[in-house]
Design a protein around this motif. Structure first.
Motif, PDB file in Angstrom:
ATOM      1  N   ALA A   1      -6.770  -0.017   2.963  1.00  0.00           N
ATOM      2  CA  ALA A   1      -7.782  -0.169   1.898  1.00  0.00           C
ATOM      3  C   ALA A   1      -7.328   0.421   0.561  1.00  0.00           C
ATOM      4  O   ALA A   1      -7.783   0.004  -0.506  1.00  0.00           O
ATOM      5  N   PHE A   2      -6.425   1.355   0.629  1.00  0.00           N
ATOM      6  CA  PHE A   2      -5.872   2.048  -0.530  1.00  0.00           C
ATOM      7  C   PHE A   2      -5.164   1.091  -1.512  1.00  0.00           C
ATOM      8  O   PHE A   2      -5.099   1.332  -2.715  1.00  0.00           O
ATOM      9  N   TYR A   3      -4.624  -0.008  -0.991  1.00  0.00           N
ATOM     10  CA  TYR A   3      -3.894  -0.978  -1.824  1.00  0.00           C
ATOM     11  C   TYR A   3      -4.761  -2.184  -2.141  1.00  0.00           C
ATOM     12  O   TYR A   3      -5.578  -2.558  -1.314  1.00  0.00           O
ATOM     13  N   PRO A   4      -4.581  -2.830  -3.292  1.00  0.00           N
ATOM     14  CA  PRO A   4      -3.641  -2.478  -4.357  1.00  0.00           C
ATOM     15  C   PRO A   4      -4.144  -1.311  -5.206  1.00  0.00           C
ATOM     16  O   PRO A   4      -5.343  -1.139  -5.367  1.00  0.00           O
ATOM     17  N   ARG A   5      -3.189  -0.559  -5.764  1.00  0.00           N
ATOM     18  CA  ARG A   5      -3.561   0.545  -6.656  1.00  0.00           C
ATOM     19  C   ARG A   5      -3.902  -0.025  -8.031  1.00  0.00           C
ATOM     20  O   ARG A   5      -3.817  -1.226  -8.251  1.00  0.00           O
ATOM     21  N   HIS A   6      -4.218   0.840  -8.984  1.00  0.00           N
ATOM     22  CA  HIS A   6      -4.464   0.376 -10.355  1.00  0.00           C
ATOM     23  C   HIS A   6      -3.183  -0.204 -10.934  1.00  0.00           C
ATOM     24  O   HIS A   6      -2.094   0.229 -10.576  1.00  0.00           O
ATOM     25  N   ASP A   7      -3.339  -1.146 -11.865  1.00  0.00           N
ATOM     26  CA  ASP A   7      -2.173  -1.833 -12.403  1.00  0.00           C
ATOM     27  C   ASP A   7      -1.156  -0.872 -13.022  1.00  0.00           C
ATOM     28  O   ASP A   7       0.045  -1.050 -12.864  1.00  0.00           O
ATOM     29  N   GLY A   8      -1.646   0.147 -13.731  1.00  0.00           N
ATOM     30  CA  GLY A   8      -0.733   1.115 -14.347  1.00  0.00           C
ATOM     31  C   GLY A   8       0.186   1.726 -13.304  1.00  0.00           C
ATOM     32  O   GLY A   8       1.400   1.827 -13.497  1.00  0.00           O
ATOM     33  N   LYS A   9      -0.397   2.093 -12.173  1.00  0.00           N
ATOM     34  CA  LYS A   9       0.391   2.711 -11.102  1.00  0.00           C
ATOM     35  C   LYS A   9       1.349   1.703 -10.475  1.00  0.00           C
ATOM     36  O   LYS A   9       2.487   2.025 -10.158  1.00  0.00           O
ATOM     37  N   ILE A  10       0.850   0.487 -10.261  1.00  0.00           N
ATOM     38  CA  ILE A  10       1.683  -0.546  -9.639  1.00  0.00           C
ATOM     39  C   ILE A  10       2.957  -0.751 -10.459  1.00  0.00           C
ATOM     40  O   ILE A  10       4.059  -0.821  -9.934  1.00  0.00           O
ATOM     41  N   ARG A  11       2.775  -0.820 -11.788  1.00  0.00           N
ATOM     42  CA  ARG A  11       3.910  -1.110 -12.656  1.00  0.00           C
ATOM     43  C   ARG A  11       4.806   0.106 -12.882  1.00  0.00           C
ATOM     44  O   ARG A  11       6.022  -0.024 -12.951  1.00  0.00           O
ATOM     45  N   LYS A  12       4.167   1.269 -12.995  1.00  0.00           N
ATOM     46  CA  LYS A  12       4.941   2.476 -13.307  1.00  0.00           C
ATOM     47  C   LYS A  12       5.719   2.951 -12.087  1.00  0.00           C
ATOM     48  O   LYS A  12       6.831   3.431 -12.188  1.00  0.00           O
ATOM     49  N   ASN A  13       5.082   2.772 -10.949  1.00  0.00           N
ATOM     50  CA  ASN A  13       5.671   3.317  -9.728  1.00  0.00           C
ATOM     51  C   ASN A  13       5.587   2.281  -8.609  1.00  0.00           C
ATOM     52  O   ASN A  13       4.808   2.438  -7.663  1.00  0.00           O
ATOM     53  N   PRO A  14       6.367   1.190  -8.709  1.00  0.00           N
ATOM     54  CA  PRO A  14       6.273   0.128  -7.685  1.00  0.00           C
ATOM     55  C   PRO A  14       6.595   0.677  -6.291  1.00  0.00           C
ATOM     56  O   PRO A  14       7.413   1.586  -6.164  1.00  0.00           O
ATOM     57  N   LEU A  15       5.946   0.146  -5.308  1.00  0.00           N
ATOM     58  CA  LEU A  15       6.130   0.616  -3.925  1.00  0.00           C
ATOM     59  C   LEU A  15       7.585   0.492  -3.486  1.00  0.00           C
ATOM     60  O   LEU A  15       8.270  -0.430  -3.887  1.00  0.00           O
TER      61      LEU A  15
END
Ligand code: SAH
Length: 226
Positions: free
Chosen positions: A212-226
């Motif tokens: 449920a935690f995913y997807p994270r906020h877009d800022g996080k997705i882009r700054k710190n990709p999995l």
């Protein structure tokens, strides 16, 4: 060539869409490809290259096109597959307004256009894990794209990214992301289309529910990709 297997009526609809896209693209920046020939080949034809692969589209009933822009590949696919249901999503309101207009002008009963960001709608009941297939063309690098797309796929369903090149390297970088999101890398389908050159598709199967935690906020997705 894909078009030889399509009915004259389907080809007529595709040509109509190509014309509508051309006209709209004069006012609104839907694509840098501005000539009629280029739109037909590099957008309409390119969207349908998926039909030339061995991927079995028969069991697929619901499809989400993530980052559809001016309706690609979603509208050409919806024209070719009137029995499948298409949801075309883009973050940009102006593009979605144009896509809604195309749907209306083409009389497509099996497509809807929705404005929203993938990582936001993926947290709503209506969209999360609801689609047999999610497709995306020219939206983001694969590790970022996986976090947008996989939460929307039903367990057992697929995510397919259209990639012009670099597919193997991008996929290798996204291995961990895919696993964390409940997917498994199925295949990279590479093919050479005479009129278009080298094309590839990255195919991911969803095996398990996405935490449920995913997807994270877009800022996080882009700054710190999995
Ligand atoms: N698929 C189209 C458009 C590619 S341009 C084509 O092949 O021509 C990329 C599009 O993705 C843009 O319209 C942008 O608004 C959209 N996009 C990027 N990130 C998104 C996100 N997280 N959610 C929804 N749309 C997104």
């Amino acid at each position: 060539m894909i078009f030889k297997d399509l009915s004259p009526k389907t080809i007529e609809q595709l040509k109509k869409f190509s014309g509508l896209f051309f006209e709209k693209n004069q006012q609104l920046n839907l694509s840098g490809i501005r000539d009629k020939e280029g739109i037909w080949l590099r957008h309409i034809h390119d969207s349908l290259v998926l039909l030339e692969t061995a991927f079995d589209l028969k069991p697929v009933r619901s499809v989400l096109d993530l980052g559809t822009g001016g309706g690609l590949p979603g509208i050409p696919l919806a024209i070719v597959f009137p029995d499948k249901q298409f949801t075309l999503v883009d973050a940009t309101g102006k593009k979605i307004a144009a896509v809604s207009e195309f749907i209306k002008q083409l009389g497509l009963k099996n497509a809807v256009a929705i404005q929203g960001r993938a990582e936001v709608i993926a947290h709503s009941q209506k969209f999360r894990e609801k689609f047999d297939l999610v497709v995306a063309r020219a939206v983001a690098e694969f590790n970022i794209l996986s976090e947008y797309a996989l939460p929307l796929v039903k367990p057992g369903g697929y995510f397919i990214a259209y990639k012009a090149r670099k597919a193997e390297r991008e996929l290798a970088q996204a291995k961990k992301a895919i696993q964390l999101l409940g997917g498994i890398a199925e295949d990279v389908i590479a093919l050479n289309v005479p009129e278009l050159g080298h094309r590839s598709f990255v195919v991911i199967q969803k095996k398990k529910t996405t935490p449920a935690f995913y997807p994270r906020h877009d800022g996080k997705i882009r700054k710190n990709p999995l």
